[in-house]
Design an enzyme around this catalytic site. Structure first.
Site, PDB file in Angstrom:
ATOM      1  N   MET A 233       7.119   1.623  -8.109  1.00  0.00           N
ATOM      2  CA  MET A 233       7.508  -0.008  -8.046  1.00  0.00           C
ATOM      3  C   MET A 233       6.985  -0.399  -6.958  1.00  0.00           C
ATOM      4  O   MET A 233       6.141  -2.013  -6.418  1.00  0.00           O
ATOM      5  CB  MET A 233       8.780  -0.099  -7.687  1.00  0.00           C
ATOM      6  CG  MET A 233       9.521  -0.011  -8.961  1.00  0.00           C
ATOM      7  SD  MET A 233      11.001  -0.728  -8.870  1.00  0.00           S
ATOM      8  CE  MET A 233      10.943  -2.491  -9.379  1.00  0.00           C
ATOM      9  N   GLU A 234       5.803  -0.092  -5.741  1.00  0.00           N
ATOM     10  CA  GLU A 234       5.170   0.340  -5.130  1.00  0.00           C
ATOM     11  C   GLU A 234       4.038  -0.544  -4.404  1.00  0.00           C
ATOM     12  O   GLU A 234       3.406  -1.194  -3.917  1.00  0.00           O
ATOM     13  CB  GLU A 234       6.171  -0.367  -3.501  1.00  0.00           C
ATOM     14  CG  GLU A 234       7.581  -0.413  -2.867  1.00  0.00           C
ATOM     15  CD  GLU A 234       8.085   0.648  -4.017  1.00  0.00           C
ATOM     16  OE1 GLU A 234       9.403   0.023  -4.322  1.00  0.00           O
ATOM     17  OE2 GLU A 234       8.008   1.531  -4.273  1.00  0.00           O
TER      18      GLU A 234
ATOM     19  N   HIS B 298      10.811 -10.642   9.630  1.00  0.00           N
ATOM     20  CA  HIS B 298      10.817  -8.966   9.468  1.00  0.00           C
ATOM     21  C   HIS B 298      10.969  -7.909   9.936  1.00  0.00           C
ATOM     22  O   HIS B 298      11.812  -6.908   9.250  1.00  0.00           O
ATOM     23  CB  HIS B 298      10.165  -9.074   7.533  1.00  0.00           C
ATOM     24  CG  HIS B 298      10.590  -9.977   7.023  1.00  0.00           C
ATOM     25  ND1 HIS B 298       8.752 -11.220   6.998  1.00  0.00           N
ATOM     26  CD2 HIS B 298      11.556 -10.935   6.073  1.00  0.00           C
ATOM     27  CE1 HIS B 298       9.837 -12.108   6.144  1.00  0.00           C
ATOM     28  NE2 HIS B 298      10.552 -12.259   6.048  1.00  0.00           N
TER      29      HIS B 298
ATOM     30  N   ARG C 176      14.248   7.421   5.178  1.00  0.00           N
ATOM     31  CA  ARG C 176      13.863   8.883   4.621  1.00  0.00           C
ATOM     32  C   ARG C 176      12.885   8.448   6.141  1.00  0.00           C
ATOM     33  O   ARG C 176      12.394   8.937   6.306  1.00  0.00           O
ATOM     34  CB  ARG C 176      13.200   8.549   3.270  1.00  0.00           C
ATOM     35  CG  ARG C 176      11.881   9.157   3.202  1.00  0.00           C
ATOM     36  CD  ARG C 176      12.066   9.527   1.507  1.00  0.00           C
ATOM     37  NE  ARG C 176      12.889  10.063   0.692  1.00  0.00           N
ATOM     38  CZ  ARG C 176      12.741   9.198  -0.114  1.00  0.00           C
ATOM     39  NH1 ARG C 176      11.853   8.621  -1.115  1.00  0.00           N
ATOM     40  NH2 ARG C 176      14.616  10.272  -1.357  1.00  0.00           N
TER      41      ARG C 176
ATOM     42  N   ARG D  12       1.865   4.564   1.570  1.00  0.00           N
ATOM     43  CA  ARG D  12       2.992   4.798   1.201  1.00  0.00           C
ATOM     44  C   ARG D  12       3.552   6.376   0.417  1.00  0.00           C
ATOM     45  O   ARG D  12       2.235   7.268   0.097  1.00  0.00           O
ATOM     46  CB  ARG D  12       2.941   3.833  -0.263  1.00  0.00           C
ATOM     47  CG  ARG D  12       3.920   4.420  -1.151  1.00  0.00           C
ATOM     48  CD  ARG D  12       4.307   3.479  -2.135  1.00  0.00           C
ATOM     49  NE  ARG D  12       5.440   3.793  -3.305  1.00  0.00           N
ATOM     50  CZ  ARG D  12       6.367   3.886  -3.420  1.00  0.00           C
ATOM     51  NH1 ARG D  12       7.132   4.372  -2.248  1.00  0.00           N
ATOM     52  NH2 ARG D  12       6.976   4.422  -4.677  1.00  0.00           N
ATOM     53  N   VAL D  13       4.953   6.795   1.099  1.00  0.00           N
ATOM     54  CA  VAL D  13       5.196   7.915   0.292  1.00  0.00           C
ATOM     55  C   VAL D  13       6.720   8.019  -0.486  1.00  0.00           C
ATOM     56  O   VAL D  13       7.034   7.253   0.746  1.00  0.00           O
ATOM     57  CB  VAL D  13       5.547   8.818   1.363  1.00  0.00           C
ATOM     58  CG1 VAL D  13       3.808   9.473   2.333  1.00  0.00           C
ATOM     59  CG2 VAL D  13       5.449   8.424   3.219  1.00  0.00           C
TER      60      VAL D  13
ATOM     61  N   ASP E 283      11.548  12.259 -11.305  1.00  0.00           N
ATOM     62  CA  ASP E 283      11.915  12.442 -12.771  1.00  0.00           C
ATOM     63  C   ASP E 283      11.133  12.172 -13.842  1.00  0.00           C
ATOM     64  O   ASP E 283       9.620  11.446 -13.455  1.00  0.00           O
ATOM     65  CB  ASP E 283      13.118  11.627 -13.080  1.00  0.00           C
ATOM     66  CG  ASP E 283      12.878  10.042 -12.809  1.00  0.00           C
ATOM     67  OD1 ASP E 283      12.005   9.602 -13.606  1.00  0.00           O
ATOM     68  OD2 ASP E 283      12.517   9.668 -11.452  1.00  0.00           O
TER      69      ASP E 283
END
Length: 247
Positions: A191-192, A15, A35, A98-99, A215
């Site tokens: 979600m991560e 991957h 991003r 993670r951002v 949101d």
């Protein structure tokens, strides 16, 4: 070298097309490949692209004179676990932050705020798969969490530290679930993070999630695509400060 039934060669993993040494030990991980490219172009110095398999872009440069990389994770726990595992296991990565974006749950968290995830609840089976007969608590590296909290003290907008919910279903329609999570102090849904925390624990790495609230689940307020990019920078700066802790 093999990992299970995966053979890793000098041309990369299944991957990631990067060569050994192409990634720095410190990695920023947004979900969106665009991003990742924006971080490389505007935040890292002398960044060069090191992988683009399946459109998942990765770059390596430096920040404040320290080598640092950025790699997109795609969406969801299965995707982030693939990329995080390969980074930790095959590329010598030590820390991943993670951002990403998240939806606010309580009224105390507003759109444009930053949430630092001190724990990740999940409806994924992942937390029950790693150790037989046990549901793991999924948490970040305390060192990264502490460094991010210190960096947040000078942030120009509100920063919240607390648990998030890593959902396996983007269009989940369960108002009672989110009310129950709100009553138990959960700040946002994404979600991560749970997948990243699980992989870091399994691979001996360090991980953290620093999220921009894009949101709000109850008010319906949401940022536009352009606003998301502008407000995203604050989370990136906090995340990079965490990666540089004790370096």
């Amino acid at each position: 070298m093999t990992a299970g039934d995966v053979t890793v060669t000098g041309t990369g993993t299944p991957h990631i097309a990067a060569r050994p040494g192409d990634f720095a030990p410190l990695v920023l991980m947004p979900g969106d490949p665009r991003r990742a490219r924006r971080i490389a172009e505007t935040f890292l110095q002398d960044a060069r692209q090191v992988t683009d398999v399946r459109g998942i872009l990765g770059y390596t440069g430096s920040h404040r004179g320290v080598p640092m990389s950025v790699l997109a994770s795609g969406m969801g726990i299965p995707s982030v676990t693939i990329y995080a595992t390969e980074l930790f296991r095959h590329y010598g990565v030590r820390r991943i932050v993670r951002v990403g974006t998240a939806g606010a749950i309580p009224a105390s968290v507003s759109v444009r705020d930053v949430v630092i995830a001190s724990a990740a609840h999940t409806d994924s089976s992942l937390s029950r798969l790693l150790v037989d007969g046990l549901t793991l608590s999924l948490a970040p590296s305390y060192r990264l969490l502490r460094a991010a909290a210190e960096a947040a003290e000078t942030a120009p907008s509100a920063v919240h530290i607390g648990p998030v919910f890593s959902s396996d279903h983007f269009y989940l329609d369960r108002p009672t679930l989110f009310d129950a999570l709100r009553r138990r102090g959960t700040l946002a849904v994404e979600m991560e993070a749970a997948g990243l925390y699980a992989v870091a624990g399994a691979e001996g790495g360090e991980a953290l999630a620093v999220l921009t609230v894009s949101d709000h689940l109850h008010t319906g307020e949401a940022l536009t695509a352009d606003e998301r990019e502008t407000d995203f920078d604050r989370a990136v700066r906090i995340a990079a400060a965490a990666l540089l802790a004790d370096v």
